[in-house]
Motif scaffolding. Sequence first.
Motif, PDB file in Angstrom:
ATOM      1  N   SER A  48       0.635  -1.695   0.350  1.00 51.33           N
ATOM      2  CA  SER A  48      -0.174   0.151  -0.230  1.00 51.33           C
ATOM      3  C   SER A  48       1.367   1.068  -0.251  1.00 51.33           C
ATOM      4  CB  SER A  48      -1.376   0.249   1.237  1.00 51.33           C
ATOM      5  OG  SER A  48      -0.865   0.461   2.591  1.00 51.33           O
ATOM      6  N   THR A  49       2.728   0.883   0.151  1.00 46.79           N
ATOM      7  CA  THR A  49       3.267   2.719   0.356  1.00 46.79           C
ATOM      8  C   THR A  49       2.797   2.541  -1.484  1.00 46.79           C
ATOM      9  OG1 THR A  49       3.540   1.549   1.968  1.00 46.79           O
ATOM     10  CG2 THR A  49       5.087   3.060   0.918  1.00 46.79           C
ATOM     11  N   TYR A  50       3.103   3.947  -2.095  1.00 44.35           N
ATOM     12  CA  TYR A  50       3.928   4.503  -2.648  1.00 44.35           C
ATOM     13  C   TYR A  50       5.157   5.485  -2.494  1.00 44.35           C
ATOM     14  CZ  TYR A  50       4.422   7.171  -6.870  1.00 44.35           C
ATOM     15  OH  TYR A  50       4.157   7.787  -8.489  1.00 44.35           O
ATOM     16  N   LEU A  57       5.515   7.316   2.403  1.00 40.95           N
ATOM     17  CA  LEU A  57       6.969   7.109   2.143  1.00 40.95           C
ATOM     18  C   LEU A  57       7.493   7.035   4.088  1.00 40.95           C
ATOM     19  CD1 LEU A  57       9.661   5.941   1.978  1.00 40.95           C
ATOM     20  CD2 LEU A  57      11.034   7.752   1.277  1.00 40.95           C
ATOM     21  N   ARG A  58       6.747   8.554   4.600  1.00 45.05           N
ATOM     22  CA  ARG A  58       6.627   8.590   5.846  1.00 45.05           C
ATOM     23  C   ARG A  58       5.936   7.920   6.788  1.00 45.05           C
ATOM     24  NH1 ARG A  58       7.541  13.746   6.246  1.00 45.05           N
ATOM     25  NH2 ARG A  58       5.838  14.124   4.372  1.00 45.05           N
ATOM     26  N   TYR A  59       4.798   7.609   5.993  1.00 42.15           N
ATOM     27  CA  TYR A  59       3.896   6.496   6.962  1.00 42.15           C
ATOM     28  C   TYR A  59       3.800   4.801   6.995  1.00 42.15           C
ATOM     29  CZ  TYR A  59      -0.722   4.468   7.626  1.00 42.15           C
ATOM     30  OH  TYR A  59      -1.320   3.412   8.185  1.00 42.15           O
ATOM     31  N   PHE A  60       4.563   4.588   6.166  1.00 38.71           N
ATOM     32  CA  PHE A  60       5.620   3.646   6.032  1.00 38.71           C
ATOM     33  C   PHE A  60       6.757   3.409   6.883  1.00 38.71           C
ATOM     34  CE2 PHE A  60       9.187   1.128   4.469  1.00 38.71           C
ATOM     35  CZ  PHE A  60       8.653  -0.165   3.844  1.00 38.71           C
ATOM     36  N   GLN A  61       7.578   4.247   7.153  1.00 38.25           N
ATOM     37  CA  GLN A  61       8.298   4.822   7.839  1.00 38.25           C
ATOM     38  C   GLN A  61       7.531   4.265   9.206  1.00 38.25           C
ATOM     39  OE1 GLN A  61      10.854   7.993   6.683  1.00 38.25           O
ATOM     40  NE2 GLN A  61      12.056   6.398   5.767  1.00 38.25           N
ATOM     41  N   GLU A  62       7.038   5.399   9.978  1.00 43.48           N
ATOM     42  CA  GLU A  62       6.720   5.639  11.201  1.00 43.48           C
ATOM     43  C   GLU A  62       5.666   4.454  11.784  1.00 43.48           C
ATOM     44  OE1 GLU A  62       3.793   9.156  10.656  1.00 43.48           O
ATOM     45  OE2 GLU A  62       5.413  10.293  10.397  1.00 43.48           O
TER      46      GLU A  62
END
Length: 95
Positions: A48-50, A57-62
Amino acid sequence: LLENTEFEYETYDEVYVAVDIPEEKVVVEKIDGKYIVRGSYIERLLESTYFDDADSLRYFQESLRKIGVVDELERLGIEEGEDVSICGFDFEFSF
């Protein structure tokens, strides 16, 4: 004017049923010097990460931080710039 008309109402009772969903297992391990992260939650997060979008990307890392993946990688000894395989995709560790 309304003449002595009766109205019929239907009612619906909602029933709340709590469903226990087993926690999704996320595996973080070091095998032969390689850092590996896998699990169904991580797979869905990755899909679900673009990665060309900064917010995505920031959401993925968080998300990786929140579920303890970063802490576990650090506990296993990962250092800045080393590679980590997340569901078969290689990333450079830079948290």
